[in-house]
Scaffold this motif. Structure first.
Motif, PDB file in Angstrom:
ATOM      1  N   ASP A 211       0.831  -1.212   0.000  1.00 42.08           N
ATOM      2  CA  ASP A 211       0.000   0.000   0.000  1.00 42.08           C
ATOM      3  C   ASP A 211       0.860   1.255   0.000  1.00 42.08           C
ATOM      4  O   ASP A 211       0.572   2.224  -0.713  1.00 42.08           O
ATOM      5  N   VAL A 212       1.928   1.251   0.809  1.00 47.71           N
ATOM      6  CA  VAL A 212       2.816   2.421   0.884  1.00 47.71           C
ATOM      7  C   VAL A 212       3.526   2.623  -0.452  1.00 47.71           C
ATOM      8  O   VAL A 212       3.611   3.741  -0.961  1.00 47.71           O
TER       9      VAL A 212
ATOM     10  N   GLY B 126       4.040   5.507  -5.616  1.00 52.00           N
ATOM     11  CA  GLY B 126       4.397   5.148  -6.986  1.00 52.00           C
ATOM     12  C   GLY B 126       5.754   4.484  -7.100  1.00 52.00           C
ATOM     13  O   GLY B 126       6.412   4.588  -8.134  1.00 52.00           O
ATOM     14  N   TRP B 127       6.180   3.792  -6.057  1.00 51.73           N
ATOM     15  CA  TRP B 127       7.470   3.101  -6.083  1.00 51.73           C
ATOM     16  C   TRP B 127       7.287   1.695  -6.623  1.00 51.73           C
ATOM     17  O   TRP B 127       6.332   1.005  -6.295  1.00 51.73           O
ATOM     18  N   GLY B 128       8.242   1.253  -7.437  1.00 50.52           N
ATOM     19  CA  GLY B 128       8.269  -0.138  -7.862  1.00 50.52           C
ATOM     20  C   GLY B 128       8.697  -1.021  -6.699  1.00 50.52           C
ATOM     21  O   GLY B 128       9.080  -0.542  -5.622  1.00 50.52           O
TER      22      GLY B 128
ATOM     23  N   GLN C 276      13.654  -0.886  -0.841  1.00 47.77           N
ATOM     24  CA  GLN C 276      14.863  -0.152  -0.438  1.00 47.77           C
ATOM     25  C   GLN C 276      14.471   1.101   0.342  1.00 47.77           C
ATOM     26  O   GLN C 276      15.047   1.401   1.381  1.00 47.77           O
ATOM     27  N   ASN C 277      13.500   1.851  -0.153  1.00 47.57           N
ATOM     28  CA  ASN C 277      13.062   3.078   0.517  1.00 47.57           C
ATOM     29  C   ASN C 277      12.446   2.785   1.875  1.00 47.57           C
ATOM     30  O   ASN C 277      12.675   3.516   2.838  1.00 47.57           O
TER      31      ASN C 277
END
Length: 102
Positions: free
Chosen positions: A22-23, A28-30, A36-37
Motif C-alpha cells: 500500500d505504501v 508510486g514506487w516499484g 529499499q526506501n
C-alpha cells in the motif's frame, strides 16, 4: 489493504494501517525501489507494527507534510532568497582555496 483504502470520509487516519504494498502504491514506487526506501529510516518513518510491517496513515501524512515544507523552503531560498541574509553565491559550494589577490 489495496490503495486507495476503502474508507469513508469519517475514517480517522490513525485507524488506517497500510502494508508495504500500500505504501509503495501510494508513492508510486516499484517493488525493488520501494523495499529499499521502506528500509531507509532516514527517508521513511518506521512502521508502527512489525511482523507484518504496518504504517499508520496519519504518520505518513505528517511525514509528507514535513517533506513538502522542507522542499518549499528550499525552493523559496533558491528562487527568491532574502537579499539581506543570503545571495545566490552563498548557496553555491564554496571553493576549497581562496586565491590571493595579486
Amino acid at each position: 489493504m489495496h490503495w486507495p483504502p476503502d474508507a469513508s470520509v469519517d475514517t480517522d487516519p490513525r485507524h488506517v494501517f497500510l502494508d508495504a504494498h500500500d505504501v509503495m502504491a501510494r508513492y508510486g514506487w516499484g517493488k525493488t525501489k520501494g523495499y529499499q526506501n521502506l528500509k531507509d529510516r532516514s527517508l521513511v518513518p518506521p512502521p508502527v507494527m512489525t511482523h507484518p510491517d504496518r504504517w499508520r496513515l496519519d504518520q505518513l501524512l505528517a511525514w509528507e507534510e514535513k517533506r513538502m515544507e522542507l522542499a518549499e523552503a528550499a525552493l523559496k531560498a533558491l528562487v527568491a532568497p532574502d537579499r539581506e541574509q543570503a545571495t545566490i553565491t552563498d548557496l553555491l559550494p564554496q571553493p576549497k582555496r581562496r586565491h590571493r589577490s595579486a
